[in-house]
Design an enzyme around this catalytic site. Structure first.
Site, PDB file in Angstrom:
ATOM      1  N   THR A   4       0.851  -1.186   0.000  1.00  6.35           N
ATOM      2  CA  THR A   4       0.000   0.000   0.000  1.00  6.35           C
ATOM      3  C   THR A   4       0.887   1.236   0.000  1.00  6.35           C
ATOM      4  O   THR A   4       1.784   1.372   0.828  1.00  6.35           O
ATOM      5  CB  THR A   4      -0.892   0.000   1.252  1.00  6.35           C
ATOM      6  OG1 THR A   4      -1.620  -1.217   1.310  1.00  6.35           O
ATOM      7  CG2 THR A   4      -1.865   1.175   1.210  1.00  6.35           C
ATOM      8  N   ARG A  34      -4.735  -7.288  -0.712  1.00  8.13           N
ATOM      9  CA  ARG A  34      -5.963  -7.223   0.084  1.00  8.13           C
ATOM     10  C   ARG A  34      -6.056  -8.480   0.940  1.00  8.13           C
ATOM     11  O   ARG A  34      -6.879  -9.342   0.703  1.00  8.13           O
ATOM     12  CB  ARG A  34      -7.192  -7.150  -0.824  1.00  8.13           C
ATOM     13  CG  ARG A  34      -7.521  -5.768  -1.368  1.00  8.13           C
ATOM     14  CD  ARG A  34      -8.722  -5.857  -2.268  1.00  8.13           C
ATOM     15  NE  ARG A  34      -9.173  -4.549  -2.740  1.00  8.13           N
ATOM     16  CZ  ARG A  34      -9.973  -4.398  -3.777  1.00  8.13           C
ATOM     17  NH1 ARG A  34     -10.393  -5.452  -4.457  1.00  8.13           N
ATOM     18  NH2 ARG A  34     -10.361  -3.190  -4.153  1.00  8.13           N
ATOM     19  N   LYS A  86      -6.916   1.628  -2.795  1.00  2.79           N
ATOM     20  CA  LYS A  86      -6.483   0.883  -1.611  1.00  2.79           C
ATOM     21  C   LYS A  86      -6.481   1.769  -0.373  1.00  2.79           C
ATOM     22  O   LYS A  86      -6.930   1.368   0.714  1.00  2.79           O
ATOM     23  CB  LYS A  86      -5.100   0.272  -1.830  1.00  2.79           C
ATOM     24  CG  LYS A  86      -4.556  -0.473  -0.617  1.00  2.79           C
ATOM     25  CD  LYS A  86      -5.515  -1.583  -0.169  1.00  2.79           C
ATOM     26  CE  LYS A  86      -5.105  -2.182   1.177  1.00  2.79           C
ATOM     27  NZ  LYS A  86      -3.821  -2.839   1.187  1.00  2.79           N
ATOM     28  N   ASN A  90      -9.120   1.487   3.220  1.00  2.00           N
ATOM     29  CA  ASN A  90      -8.727   1.491   4.630  1.00  2.00           C
ATOM     30  C   ASN A  90      -9.207   2.739   5.346  1.00  2.00           C
ATOM     31  O   ASN A  90      -9.511   2.704   6.543  1.00  2.00           O
ATOM     32  CB  ASN A  90      -7.207   1.364   4.741  1.00  2.00           C
ATOM     33  CG  ASN A  90      -6.723  -0.038   4.399  1.00  2.00           C
ATOM     34  OD1 ASN A  90      -7.477  -1.006   4.488  1.00  2.00           O
ATOM     35  ND2 ASN A  90      -5.478  -0.146   3.998  1.00  2.00           N
ATOM     36  N   HIS A 122     -31.102  -2.007   9.097  1.00  6.34           N
ATOM     37  CA  HIS A 122     -31.465  -1.150   7.962  1.00  6.34           C
ATOM     38  C   HIS A 122     -30.630  -1.590   6.763  1.00  6.34           C
ATOM     39  O   HIS A 122     -29.418  -1.817   6.892  1.00  6.34           O
ATOM     40  CB  HIS A 122     -31.178   0.316   8.298  1.00  6.34           C
ATOM     41  CG  HIS A 122     -31.711   1.284   7.284  1.00  6.34           C
ATOM     42  ND1 HIS A 122     -31.156   1.436   6.029  1.00  6.34           N
ATOM     43  CD2 HIS A 122     -32.762   2.143   7.337  1.00  6.34           C
ATOM     44  CE1 HIS A 122     -31.823   2.345   5.367  1.00  6.34           C
ATOM     45  NE2 HIS A 122     -32.811   2.798   6.134  1.00  6.34           N
ATOM     46  N   CYS A 138      -2.306  -1.218   8.664  1.00 11.68           N
ATOM     47  CA  CYS A 138      -3.104  -0.631   7.578  1.00 11.68           C
ATOM     48  C   CYS A 138      -4.025   0.486   8.048  1.00 11.68           C
ATOM     49  O   CYS A 138      -3.809   1.657   7.732  1.00 11.68           O
ATOM     50  CB  CYS A 138      -3.938  -1.719   6.889  1.00 11.68           C
ATOM     51  SG  CYS A 138      -2.978  -2.933   5.977  1.00 11.68           S
ATOM     52  N   TYR A 197      -2.726  -6.627  18.107  1.00 10.82           N
ATOM     53  CA  TYR A 197      -3.680  -5.619  17.645  1.00 10.82           C
ATOM     54  C   TYR A 197      -5.032  -6.214  17.268  1.00 10.82           C
ATOM     55  O   TYR A 197      -6.011  -5.483  17.129  1.00 10.82           O
ATOM     56  CB  TYR A 197      -3.093  -4.812  16.478  1.00 10.82           C
ATOM     57  CG  TYR A 197      -3.262  -5.430  15.108  1.00 10.82           C
ATOM     58  CD1 TYR A 197      -4.410  -5.175  14.353  1.00 10.82           C
ATOM     59  CD2 TYR A 197      -2.277  -6.237  14.552  1.00 10.82           C
ATOM     60  CE1 TYR A 197      -4.564  -5.730  13.089  1.00 10.82           C
ATOM     61  CE2 TYR A 197      -2.427  -6.784  13.293  1.00 10.82           C
ATOM     62  CZ  TYR A 197      -3.571  -6.528  12.570  1.00 10.82           C
ATOM     63  OH  TYR A 197      -3.734  -7.085  11.312  1.00 10.82           O
ATOM     64  N   LYS A 198      -5.094  -7.539  17.087  1.00 13.90           N
ATOM     65  CA  LYS A 198      -6.356  -8.198  16.800  1.00 13.90           C
ATOM     66  C   LYS A 198      -6.305  -9.620  17.331  1.00 13.90           C
ATOM     67  O   LYS A 198      -5.250 -10.099  17.757  1.00 13.90           O
ATOM     68  CB  LYS A 198      -6.669  -8.191  15.296  1.00 13.90           C
ATOM     69  CG  LYS A 198      -5.743  -9.070  14.478  1.00 13.90           C
ATOM     70  CD  LYS A 198      -5.990  -8.900  12.979  1.00 13.90           C
ATOM     71  CE  LYS A 198      -7.357  -9.387  12.541  1.00 13.90           C
ATOM     72  NZ  LYS A 198      -7.454 -10.864  12.500  1.00 13.90           N
ATOM     73  N   ARG A 205       1.900  -4.801  15.986  1.00 13.79           N
ATOM     74  CA  ARG A 205       2.114  -3.488  15.370  1.00 13.79           C
ATOM     75  C   ARG A 205       0.959  -2.540  15.670  1.00 13.79           C
ATOM     76  O   ARG A 205      -0.194  -2.866  15.463  1.00 13.79           O
ATOM     77  CB  ARG A 205       2.295  -3.633  13.860  1.00 13.79           C
ATOM     78  CG  ARG A 205       3.658  -4.173  13.463  1.00 13.79           C
ATOM     79  CD  ARG A 205       3.773  -4.370  11.978  1.00 13.79           C
ATOM     80  NE  ARG A 205       2.910  -5.445  11.490  1.00 13.79           N
ATOM     81  CZ  ARG A 205       2.816  -5.816  10.219  1.00 13.79           C
ATOM     82  NH1 ARG A 205       3.509  -5.163   9.296  1.00 13.79           N
ATOM     83  NH2 ARG A 205       2.030  -6.806   9.863  1.00 13.79           N
TER      84      ARG A 205
END
Length: 291
Positions: A4, A34, A86, A90, A122, A138, A197-198, A205
């Site tokens: 990116t 991606r 790209k 993000n 909705h 990202c 981070y996840k 990072r």
């Protein structure tokens, strides 16, 4: 180029090198990746892709190569458009997350997850979930390309990034509120679960936990809190431990910064300790506090 990059990077930095070297035989193509850590192979095969090229025929030739493994739709366009798309992808997610984080603050005293769940019924609404911050390489990084290149225009984007960047400190403030409410005066009785981070990756990072610890240090809130993450075997921060038993020993409260599958939907993993649950992964209960 798959990385990116800021829009116009090829025109500003790469193309002049080829012109100077008189390398007209080299064809430039930008095919931004991606993929998401933790699910890379699946997304490499199934995600849609963009091929940006100066010459449409070159773009189509490169698209044929990608089509040998990519089962998603492949769009061929020019390089500048590929660069921009790209970053825009993000940036959209960063703004959506910032909106949900702001909602979490507005909806104090309400179940923001329920508000979002019903709102998303909705057909044209798709609000992401709030959390303790945004990490990774990202979403918290790429939108700054637009802010840096268009500083007088990207005001909304800048505000969204600042909102997300402020969430770890907000979680720390929320922890102090709960400590006061529950009579916890010793900060050493509070620990952190999750350093990545996840969930279910070992990537730290731009981790919200790292940002929270920085905020704690800036506010001189005592020694760094004890931290444990089952996915991080190496020592990344002071006072890091390497088992749930070590983390919980002597603690009265835990801040759950990452919803690893080890504890998702399993508040009993923390015993009867008070939980700060900005990820909304520990269910409900008298000892569970949300954002």
């Amino acid at each position: 180029i798959e990385s990116t990059i800021s829009p116009n990077t090829v025109d500003r930095f790469v193309r002049p090198l080829l012109i100077e070297a008189e390398r007209e035989d080299v064809k430039l193509v930008h095919a931004p990746e991606r993929i998401i850590p933790g699910n890379m192979v699946y997304e490499l095969l199934h995600n849609n892709r963009t091929i940006g090229a100066d010459d449409p025929e070159v773009g189509e030739e490169v698209a044929k190569i990608y089509a040998t493994f990519c089962q998603g739709e492949i769009s061929v366009t020019d390089i500048r458009t590929a660069e921009m798309t790209k970053v825009v992808e993000n940036t959209f997610r960063a703004i959506n997350i910032a909106f949900s984080n702001e909602l979490a603050k507005i909806c104090r005293g309400m179940d923001v997850a329920e508000v979002i769940r019903i709102s998303n019924k909705h057909p044209r609404v798709n609000i992401l979930q709030p959390g303790p911050g945004v990490g990774g390489h990202c979403i918290p990084v790429d939108p700054w390309f637009l802010v840096g290149d268009y500083p007088e225009t990207a005001n909304f984007i800048r505000l969204a990034l600042q909102t997300n960047a402020g969430m770890p400190e907000y979680v720390l403030h929320r922890a102090h509120e709960v400590m006061a409410e529950r009579g916890i005066k010793d900060a050493s009785k509070v620990g952190i679960y999750g350093l990545t981070y996840k969930e279910d990756v070992d990537d730290v990072r731009e981790s919200p936990t790292l940002q929270l610890l920085e905020a704690q240090a800036e506010h001189l809130c005592g020694s760094p809190m004890r931290v444990y993450d089952p996915w991080v075997e190496r020592d990344e921060v002071p006072n890091q431990v390497h088992s749930m038993e070590e983390l919980l020993d002597g603690l009265e409260m835990v801040i759950v910064m990452v919803g690893h599958s080890q504890i998702k939907g399993k508040p009993e993993a923390f015993g009867r300790r008070i939980l700060i649950d900005p990820r909304n992964v520990c269910g409900d209960g008298e000892n569970v506090y949300k954002l």
